[in-house]
Design a protein around this motif. Structure first.
Motif, PDB file in Angstrom:
ATOM      1  N   GLY A  68      10.848  84.541  90.169  1.00  0.00           N
ATOM      2  CA  GLY A  68       9.616  85.256  89.899  1.00  0.00           C
ATOM      3  C   GLY A  68       9.690  85.838  88.493  1.00  0.00           C
ATOM      4  N   ASP A  93       7.675  91.079  85.623  1.00  0.00           N
ATOM      5  CA  ASP A  93       6.497  91.917  85.831  1.00  0.00           C
ATOM      6  C   ASP A  93       6.015  91.900  87.277  1.00  0.00           C
ATOM      7  OD1 ASP A  93       6.493  92.707  83.205  1.00  0.00           O
ATOM      8  OD2 ASP A  93       4.896  91.343  82.587  1.00  0.00           O
ATOM      9  N   ASP A  94       6.410  90.878  88.032  1.00  0.00           N
ATOM     10  CA  ASP A  94       6.004  90.785  89.426  1.00  0.00           C
ATOM     11  C   ASP A  94       6.817  91.687  90.354  1.00  0.00           C
ATOM     12  OD1 ASP A  94       4.138  88.861  88.715  1.00  0.00           O
ATOM     13  OD2 ASP A  94       5.455  87.190  89.227  1.00  0.00           O
ATOM     14  N   TYR A  95       8.044  92.058  89.925  1.00  0.00           N
ATOM     15  CA  TYR A  95       8.894  92.814  90.840  1.00  0.00           C
ATOM     16  C   TYR A  95       9.522  94.075  90.252  1.00  0.00           C
ATOM     17  CZ  TYR A  95      12.542  89.955  88.581  1.00  0.00           C
ATOM     18  OH  TYR A  95      13.355  89.328  87.688  1.00  0.00           O
TER      19      TYR A  95
END
Length: 96
Positions: free
Chosen positions: A87, A90-92
């Motif tokens: 991923g 910025d997603d996690y």
């Protein structure tokens, strides 16, 4: 009172270490695993990667690792980058 300071020559994390794919494997019919040169192993369900899951066992063995972080299967139109498995940060990563 004197403050204790601890130093270590090796950080206890993978921060700052580029993940370099060494090989991929299929530990079961429903999983893919990526092994990295630094010892990490990442496993993911093939249900997230149906184009890989649809390959035959023989076709899954026919792949190339490009630029240390990209997987190209000979019999698949998709190209997979390491971000597809981890991923994007910025997603996690929590933002404060």
């Amino acid at each position: 009172m004197e403050k204790l300071q601890f130093t270590t020559t090796k950080p206890e994390s993978y921060i700052g270490q580029k993940p370099v794919i060494a090989k991929i494997g299929f530990p079961s019919k429903s999983m893919i695993s990526l092994s990295f040169v630094d010892g990490r192993i990442l496993s993911a369900p093939l249900s997230r990667f149906p184009s890989i899951g649809n390959l035959s066992a023989e076709q899954k063995k026919q792949y190339t690792i490009a630029d240390d972080d990209t997987i190209i299967f000979d019999h698949c139109d998709e190209i997979y980058h390491i971000q597809d498995f981890f991923g994007l940060p910025d997603d996690y990563i929590l933002k404060r």
